[in-house]
Scaffold this active site. Structure first.
Site, PDB file in Angstrom:
ATOM      1  N   ASP A 196       0.864  -1.179   0.000  1.00 20.97           N
ATOM      2  CA  ASP A 196       0.000   0.000   0.000  1.00 20.97           C
ATOM      3  C   ASP A 196       0.899   1.227   0.000  1.00 20.97           C
ATOM      4  O   ASP A 196       2.129   1.112  -0.131  1.00 20.97           O
ATOM      5  CB  ASP A 196      -0.955   0.006   1.198  1.00 20.97           C
ATOM      6  CG  ASP A 196      -2.313   0.618   0.847  1.00 20.97           C
ATOM      7  OD1 ASP A 196      -2.353   1.823   0.546  1.00 20.97           O
ATOM      8  OD2 ASP A 196      -3.314  -0.106   0.873  1.00 20.97           O
ATOM      9  N   HIS A 287      -3.150   3.287  -4.404  1.00 21.04           N
ATOM     10  CA  HIS A 287      -2.512   2.796  -3.171  1.00 21.04           C
ATOM     11  C   HIS A 287      -1.116   2.237  -3.452  1.00 21.04           C
ATOM     12  O   HIS A 287      -0.742   1.185  -2.931  1.00 21.04           O
ATOM     13  CB  HIS A 287      -3.383   1.721  -2.512  1.00 21.04           C
ATOM     14  CG  HIS A 287      -4.645   2.249  -1.904  1.00 21.04           C
ATOM     15  ND1 HIS A 287      -4.683   2.828  -0.663  1.00 21.04           N
ATOM     16  CD2 HIS A 287      -5.912   2.296  -2.386  1.00 21.04           C
ATOM     17  CE1 HIS A 287      -5.933   3.204  -0.389  1.00 21.04           C
ATOM     18  NE2 HIS A 287      -6.691   2.898  -1.428  1.00 21.04           N
ATOM     19  N   GLU A 347     -10.310   3.132  -4.803  1.00 22.31           N
ATOM     20  CA  GLU A 347      -9.953   4.491  -4.407  1.00 22.31           C
ATOM     21  C   GLU A 347      -8.853   5.087  -5.281  1.00 22.31           C
ATOM     22  O   GLU A 347      -7.843   5.591  -4.799  1.00 22.31           O
ATOM     23  CB  GLU A 347      -9.543   4.512  -2.928  1.00 22.31           C
ATOM     24  CG  GLU A 347     -10.661   4.077  -1.998  1.00 22.31           C
ATOM     25  CD  GLU A 347     -10.286   4.112  -0.529  1.00 22.31           C
ATOM     26  OE1 GLU A 347     -11.180   4.326   0.317  1.00 22.31           O
ATOM     27  OE2 GLU A 347      -9.087   3.908  -0.211  1.00 22.31           O
TER      28      GLU A 347
END
Length: 764
Positions: A196, A287, A347
């Site tokens: 991440d 990410h 995201e």
């Protein structure tokens, strides 16, 4: 005669109740159980385990080690299938199913497959006394098992748990400890989040900087928040473990760690023996700062970092980025033999893609109209690569947007995207349920967390029979922004993972939460023996704010765990082991603020709760003429972290709402101020339960009734207010920046929900 017959019947019923109470509590509840009278006692000195095939040797060795440690006995494995405990496999029937029989001849476990045998072993563990989980020999003279015949199989093939090792890192031994507990409750999937923005945790030999530099960081805001909480909450489990901190060449402390490929193989093999498949997640194209920061050419522009909410992603317009992704996955495939792998895909901030010449050129050459379609193009490119290597791609539910690939499996996390299930299954794709509410284990556990998990329906009625068959199962997710230690990890995961386990395993007809809760209480001691620092059950019997209108009020506190010790203070300090112990209800005659805290039998401090008792005179109702129906909601473009600054932010729009809620068209940066009047039907003390994600406050009669402010996951705070029948001014403030929730329930003095009326400004 009739009296004697009645007495005899009552005696039999009483004996049956006692027998039921003495029966082992099994989680998840088996499909079919038939208890018999009698017990089987393991022989002292030496125990033999017979397995019918070489394929079962790993399971037999696993069971042998499990029994040898607490019993102190020598445990031998025989190849001829003969022994006091016998393991065999049919190769037929539902995957994971098994039969277990305990009688005078000993124990027989027959699995439909290898995992079925492992599931039978998990049940056998729970038939033994709790001391079977002890890490050293226990002085128990007789290891007995009740006679029983169990036929069992899982409802879903996917019963999983995700652990995020990027935000905070967990060692090989800590991961193995977790796998041991998951195996006990028949969890068969371990979703391992390995990369991440905050850290790259898996060795990739072609790109060594990913772990050499990307596996370590100077302390970030997640680390500092944890360290502050360790002090503020008197909880050492928030401290960063010393073995995950090093000093770099500049004399700075760095946090981190990573797994070598040898360590990954070790963990995967360890999980396989326990019937658990390991699914790696390598997050892309979002990410990915831990990769972008260490290798040039992976992002659209050299300038990277955090945008308004998310980080700058990788650049799907660059061939170098595509080659990097495929190189990484090629090494990952060699480490993880299971069919499924997880690409993340959530995201993604596509702002840079709009301005990137490479991305726009890619879109033009493939006739893509939107950046969402560009992400789908990337997903499909990787999906084909995965399929070529015999793998099936999983992605978070954002991969639906822009077009879903033919073979991809969707993992649903966004509760506010409820159509994801129907969209996926109607397309013919498989689907895994893990919506953030209630499946995110990093969210603080509350009084309704367990029942909300247990009552979740993974196969709703709006799906056809064909679509329901595409639901693989359920999964609990533990993100670790605020989970820095092994103890905190166990605390957040348990006991909620037991509810996930039973939801994924048991038949809906057997699902009774009250029964599950009773069995769960019996498992607290077993978890203690395993060294699981589980969360003690909520303290109950009060609200955050409690009101009494007479001369005296009663303070009553309860805990479902009978072994928990409750202590409290009234001077604002946090309770410790020397604070006053709560021993039973008592009365107060004035406003008093309490802090209650529960303690485990090992002295471990659990969470504390601040509770206020207020002596009130019921507020008078007011008279206002010509009111309009509904409350007034004013939406502000708000980016703050508490409710105090909402008024000063620009106004985006005004709405009329029929209750305390987020208007449908309000999204993004939300600052809401909801005003008007609440009408209550009669005099009394009313209870207000305000749930929000993020923060909210509730004032009635210009008095703070519920303070649920601050950045947090979905959380319900409950307060009381004494009111006379009629109209009372109400004000609710709320803020959120990504998929929020807001809800208010009102209850009367008898605990019954009241359908109150809401009114807005006077009509003109």
């Amino acid at each position: 005669m009739k009296t004697i017959r009645t007495f005899f019947t009552l005696c039999l019923l009483a004996l049956g109740m006692v027998a039921a109470a003495q029966q082992p509590a099994i989680i998840p509840v088996p499909s079919s159980v038939s208890w018999a009278s009698g017990t089987y006692t393991l022989p002292s000195g030496q125990i033999t385990i017979g397995c019918s095939s070489a394929q079962l040797h790993p399971a037999a060795d696993y069971l042998a080690a499990m029994l040898a440690r607490p019993t102190g006995c020598q445990v031998k494995v025989k190849n001829n299938g003969k022994g006091r405990i016998r393991l065999s496999m049919t190769g037929q029937g539902a995957a994971g199913g098994y039969r277990l029989r305990v009688d005078a001849q000993g124990v027989a476990i027959t699995g439909n497959d290898y995992r079925g045998v492992i599931n039978g072993i998990a049940t056998l563990r729970q038939l033994f006394p709790d001391d079977i989980e002890s890490r050293q020999a226990v002085d128990v003279r007789r290891w007995t098992l009740p006679y029983v015949n169990i036929t069992d199989q899982p409802r879903f093939e996917w019963r999983g748990m995700e652990l995020d090792c990027s935000r905070h890192f967990f060692s090989v031994d800590e991961v193995k400890e977790l796998l041991d507990v998951l195996a006990l409750y028949k969890i068969d999937k371990f979703h391992w989040h390995l990369t991440d923005d905050q850290g790259w945790r898996i060795e990739i030999k072609k790109y060594p900087l990913l772990t050499q530099r990307g596996g370590w960081r100077t302390f970030n805001n997640q680390d500092s928040v944890c360290m502050r909480r360790a002090v503020a909450e008197d909880n050492p489990d928030f401290n960063l473990p010393a073995d995950k901190i090093r000093t770099n060449g500049q004399g700075q402390q760095e946090y981190g760690g990573f797994y070598t490929q040898a360590q990954v193989r070790d963990i995967v093999a360890y999980a396989k023996i326990r019937g658990i498949d390991v699914i790696p997640e390598i997050d892309m194209p979002g990410h990915s700062l831990a990769a972008i920061a260490n290798y040039d050419g992976l992002s659209c522009f050299p300038q990277t970092g955090w945008g308004t909410v998310f980080t700058t992603p990788m650049c799907p317009g660059k061939d170098k980025m595509l080659q990097f992704c495929k190189d990484v996955w090629s090494e990952v495939f060699d480490l993880f033999p299971y069919e499924y792998v997880h690409i993340g895909g959530d995201e993604v901030d596509m702002k840079n893609w709009k301005q990137c010449p490479d991305c726009q050129k890619r879109m033009e050459s493939h006739r893509l109209k939107t950046e969402s379609q560009l992400q789908s193009w990337f997903n499909h490119e990787m999906e084909r690569f995965f399929n070529q290597h015999g793998r099936t791609m999983i992605g978070w539910d954002e991969i639906i947007e822009g077009g879903l690939g033919a073979t991809s499996t969707v993992m649903w996390w966004r509760t506010w995207a409820p159509n994801a299930m129907k969209q996926t299954t109607s397309h013919g794709n498989k689907f895994i349920c893990t919506p953030n509410v209630p499946f995110y284990l990093d969210y603080d556990e509350g009084g309704k967390s367990l029942i909300n998990l247990y009552a979740f329906n993974p196969q709703p009625d709006n799906l056809t029979t064909t679509e329901k068959a595409l639901i693989l199962g359920v999964q609990g997710n533990l993100w670790t922004e605020w989970v820095p230690s092994r103890n905190r990890m166990m605390y957040m995961a348990f006991p909620r993972m037991l509810a996930v386990a039973e939801l994924g395993w048991g038949k809906p007809a057997n699902a009774k939460f009250e029964d599950f809760n009773c069995r769960l209480i019996k498992h607290y001691t077993r978890l203690q023996k395993l060294g699981v620092t589980y969360r003690l059950p909520d303290l109950t019997g009060f609200h955050t704010t409690n009101v009494f209108t007479g001369d005296r009020g009663t303070v009553s506190v309860n805990c479902q765990d009978p072994q928990a010790v409750i202590r409290y203070t009234t001077d604002g300090t946090l309770p410790n082991e020397h604070s006053k112990r709560y021993t039973g209800p008592f009365e107060i005659d004035r406003n008093t603020d309490f802090i209650f805290r529960s303690f485990a039998t090992d002295g471990r401090k659990d969470a504390f709760v601040k509770v206020s008792y207020r002596k009130e005179t019921p507020s008078e109702a007011i008279e206002v003429a010509d009111l309009s129906e509904g409350l007034s909601a004013e939406w502000h473009e708000y980016t703050g972290a508490d409710c105090a600054g909402i008024e000063a932010a620009p106004v985006n729009g005004c709405y009329t709402v029929n209750g305390v809620m987020i208007p449908d068209s309000v999204k993004g940066n939300i600052g809401l101020i909801i005003t008007g009047y609440i009408q209550v039907p009669e005099d009394g003390i009313y209870t207000f339960a305000l749930l929000s994600d993020d923060g909210s406050t509730l004032k009635i009669d210009h008095q703070m009734v519920v303070d649920n402010d601050g950045e947090h996951s979905p959380r319900e705070i409950i307060g009381q207010h004494a009111m006379k029948a009629g109209l009372h001014p109400i004000e609710v403030k709320f803020f959120d920046h990504n998929g929020g929730q807001l809800r208010l329930h009102v209850y009367n003095a008898q605990g019954k929900e009241v359908q109150v009326k809401y009114w807005g400004t006077p009509q003109l």
